[in-house]
Design a protein around this motif. Structure first.
Motif, PDB file in Angstrom:
ATOM      1  N   TRP A  21     141.445  39.461  68.319  1.00 17.13           N
ATOM      2  CA  TRP A  21     140.648  40.360  67.482  1.00 17.13           C
ATOM      3  C   TRP A  21     141.061  41.824  67.653  1.00 17.13           C
ATOM      4  O   TRP A  21     141.093  42.596  66.687  1.00 17.13           O
ATOM      5  CB  TRP A  21     139.157  40.179  67.815  1.00 17.13           C
ATOM      6  N   GLU A  54     139.784  43.140  56.599  1.00 14.49           N
ATOM      7  CA  GLU A  54     138.832  42.070  56.252  1.00 14.49           C
ATOM      8  C   GLU A  54     139.525  40.698  56.211  1.00 14.49           C
ATOM      9  O   GLU A  54     138.983  39.708  56.711  1.00 14.49           O
ATOM     10  CB  GLU A  54     138.167  42.360  54.900  1.00 14.49           C
ATOM     11  N   GLU A  57     140.372  39.586  59.692  1.00 14.14           N
ATOM     12  CA  GLU A  57     139.159  39.114  60.389  1.00 14.14           C
ATOM     13  C   GLU A  57     138.858  37.677  59.986  1.00 14.14           C
ATOM     14  O   GLU A  57     138.567  36.829  60.828  1.00 14.14           O
ATOM     15  CB  GLU A  57     137.961  40.014  60.060  1.00 14.14           C
ATOM     16  N   TYR A 113     128.893  41.673  44.818  1.00 14.70           N
ATOM     17  CA  TYR A 113     128.857  42.323  46.137  1.00 14.70           C
ATOM     18  C   TYR A 113     127.397  42.497  46.591  1.00 14.70           C
ATOM     19  O   TYR A 113     127.043  42.191  47.736  1.00 14.70           O
ATOM     20  CB  TYR A 113     129.566  43.675  46.029  1.00 14.70           C
ATOM     21  N   MET A 117     125.575  40.783  49.691  1.00 15.43           N
ATOM     22  CA  MET A 117     124.896  41.600  50.706  1.00 15.43           C
ATOM     23  C   MET A 117     123.530  40.990  51.028  1.00 15.43           C
ATOM     24  O   MET A 117     123.170  40.833  52.189  1.00 15.43           O
ATOM     25  CB  MET A 117     124.698  43.038  50.185  1.00 15.43           C
ATOM     26  N   LYS A 118     122.797  40.659  49.970  1.00 11.60           N
ATOM     27  CA  LYS A 118     121.452  40.100  50.169  1.00 11.60           C
ATOM     28  C   LYS A 118     121.521  38.742  50.861  1.00 11.60           C
ATOM     29  O   LYS A 118     120.714  38.428  51.727  1.00 11.60           O
ATOM     30  CB  LYS A 118     120.720  39.989  48.825  1.00 11.60           C
ATOM     31  N   SER A 120     123.855  37.755  52.870  1.00 12.85           N
ATOM     32  CA  SER A 120     124.407  37.871  54.227  1.00 12.85           C
ATOM     33  C   SER A 120     123.332  38.056  55.297  1.00 12.85           C
ATOM     34  O   SER A 120     123.551  37.728  56.454  1.00 12.85           O
ATOM     35  CB  SER A 120     125.414  39.024  54.299  1.00 12.85           C
ATOM     36  N   VAL A 121     122.184  38.599  54.919  1.00 11.93           N
ATOM     37  CA  VAL A 121     121.145  38.832  55.932  1.00 11.93           C
ATOM     38  C   VAL A 121     120.161  37.661  56.045  1.00 11.93           C
ATOM     39  O   VAL A 121     119.288  37.665  56.904  1.00 11.93           O
ATOM     40  CB  VAL A 121     120.373  40.155  55.671  1.00 11.93           C
ATOM     41  N   LYS A 124     121.717  35.186  59.799  1.00 13.16           N
ATOM     42  CA  LYS A 124     122.578  36.068  60.586  1.00 13.16           C
ATOM     43  C   LYS A 124     123.350  35.336  61.684  1.00 13.16           C
ATOM     44  O   LYS A 124     124.130  35.949  62.400  1.00 13.16           O
ATOM     45  CB  LYS A 124     121.771  37.237  61.132  1.00 13.16           C
ATOM     46  N   GLU A 126     125.423  33.014  60.931  1.00 14.31           N
ATOM     47  CA  GLU A 126     126.740  32.824  60.314  1.00 14.31           C
ATOM     48  C   GLU A 126     127.448  34.164  60.172  1.00 14.31           C
ATOM     49  O   GLU A 126     126.834  35.217  60.276  1.00 14.31           O
ATOM     50  CB  GLU A 126     126.564  32.196  58.923  1.00 14.31           C
ATOM     51  N   SER A 127     128.765  34.104  59.885  1.00 18.00           N
ATOM     52  CA  SER A 127     129.487  35.354  59.668  1.00 18.00           C
ATOM     53  C   SER A 127     128.985  35.990  58.365  1.00 18.00           C
ATOM     54  O   SER A 127     128.387  35.312  57.527  1.00 18.00           O
ATOM     55  CB  SER A 127     130.987  35.102  59.608  1.00 18.00           C
ATOM     56  N   SER A 128     129.256  37.271  58.190  1.00 16.01           N
ATOM     57  CA  SER A 128     128.637  38.005  57.069  1.00 16.01           C
ATOM     58  C   SER A 128     129.100  37.490  55.700  1.00 16.01           C
ATOM     59  O   SER A 128     128.358  37.553  54.723  1.00 16.01           O
ATOM     60  CB  SER A 128     128.918  39.498  57.185  1.00 16.01           C
ATOM     61  N   LEU A 130     131.026  38.783  53.691  1.00 16.84           N
ATOM     62  CA  LEU A 130     131.010  39.898  52.742  1.00 16.84           C
ATOM     63  C   LEU A 130     132.407  40.406  52.428  1.00 16.84           C
ATOM     64  O   LEU A 130     132.594  41.157  51.465  1.00 16.84           O
ATOM     65  CB  LEU A 130     130.232  41.084  53.356  1.00 16.84           C
ATOM     66  N   GLY A 131     133.374  40.017  53.255  1.00 15.65           N
ATOM     67  CA  GLY A 131     134.713  40.587  53.176  1.00 15.65           C
ATOM     68  C   GLY A 131     135.370  40.468  51.804  1.00 15.65           C
ATOM     69  O   GLY A 131     135.864  41.459  51.263  1.00 15.65           O
ATOM     70  N   ARG A 134     133.729  42.554  49.231  1.00 12.74           N
ATOM     71  CA  ARG A 134     134.032  43.971  49.485  1.00 12.74           C
ATOM     72  C   ARG A 134     135.414  44.338  48.935  1.00 12.74           C
ATOM     73  O   ARG A 134     135.575  45.362  48.268  1.00 12.74           O
ATOM     74  CB  ARG A 134     133.973  44.235  50.993  1.00 12.74           C
TER      75      ARG A 134
END
Lengths: 162, 124
Positions: A21, A54, A57, A113, A117-118, A120-121, A124, A126-128, A130-131, A134
């Motif tokens: 990483w 991203e 990652e 996006y 975002m919504k 992703s929360v 939590k 799990e991974s976001s 969002l990449g 984005r």
């Protein structure tokens, strides 16, 4: 030993590294410095650098064997930068990712996006995830993926008009 | 006027602290799980803001060089906490951004869409 690279570009970068990483941040900075040659727009440079970060990652998270490869190519003909990231992964992971790209393509980039975002929360643990959204929205990149079933290698490609 | 009380965080090249009614986030967020240290700080700051009836705060990210998508999720989580408050408890957040760090313009503009009545940004 032959050193392979693509000719007739304004810059060609091919890096392979062990998926530790800590290398992601320095690779992002290296990509941004690499792009400074022949490119003046810092915003575009940053977009590609962020996308590299991203995608690396993601590759790091889903790689089932050590080793990640990244290629950055500055086109000589068109105002295009191509970013590709390769890693070994399972068929299931590859299919999930390709399905995500397919889903993303059906949406407006901003709406997707915000939707991600919504989402992703909500979980939590799990991974976001969002990449990609984005890169798609902030980078205005064209994203695609190809899975080589025989080799078990996925390539995620982002094309930027600069 | 009340102050935001939250234990400062310094972890993996990231600093988070609150002074008065301003939260400062600086460094470079590349961590795979930034929520491990961002979430407790944000939760504490959020609770302090609500408890002290603070109406408006600033979040200064002018020295935040990079924020990965996992870090963006932590800010989204904060906004969602704000969105779920009853109307009389909601507070305004003004993000102080820097034009030097190009990611801030695009990322923060999108974040503001999550609640444009209570979120705004100023770029220095």
């Amino acid at each position: 030993m032959e050193i392979k690279y693509q000719r007739n570009t304004n810059g060609y970068l091919d890096i392979t590294f062990h998926p530790k990483w800590d290398y992601i941040a320095i690779t992002r900075l290296y990509v941004e410095n690499f792009l400074l040659i022949n490119m003046a727009d810092k915003e575009n440079i940053h977009k590609v650098g962020t996308a590299a970060s991203e995608l690396l990652e993601n590759a790091n998270k889903f790689s089932i064997e050590n080793g990640i490869r990244m290629i950055v190519k500055k086109s000589k003909v068109d105002k295009i930068v191509l970013l590709s990231v390769f890693n070994k992964t399972t068929k299931e992971n590859a299919e999930k990712l390709m399905k995500r790209i397919e889903e993303m393509d059906k949406w407006d980039s901003l709406d997707y996006y915000i939707y991600r975002m919504k989402e992703s929360v909500k979980n939590k643990k799990e991974s976001s995830q969002l990449g990609l959204a984005r890169i798609n929205h902030e980078g205005q990149a064209q994203i695609s993926a190809f899975f080589d079933k025989e080799e078990g290698v996925i390539e995620v490609k982002a094309i930027f008009c600069i | 006027m009340g102050e935001i009380k939250a234990k400062p965080v310094s972890n993996s090249g990231i600093d988070m602290k609150a002074t008065g009614t301003t939260v400062y986030i600086s460094g470079s967020i590349n961590h795979p799980r930034p929520g491990e240290f961002m979430e407790p700080f944000i939760q504490e700051a959020h609770e302090s803001i609500v408890t002290n009836n603070i109406q408006e705060i600033k979040v200064d990210i002018t020295n935040l060089k990079f924020l990965n998508s996992a870090g963006i999720r932590e800010l989204v989580d904060w906004v969602m906490k704000l969105n779920h408050l009853p109307e009389e408890k909601k507070y305004k957040i003004e993000f102080l951004c820097s034009s030097e760090h190009k990611w801030q313009e695009s990322s923060m503009s999108t974040l503001i869409y999550l609640n444009s009545n209570y979120l705004s940004k100023v770029t220095k």
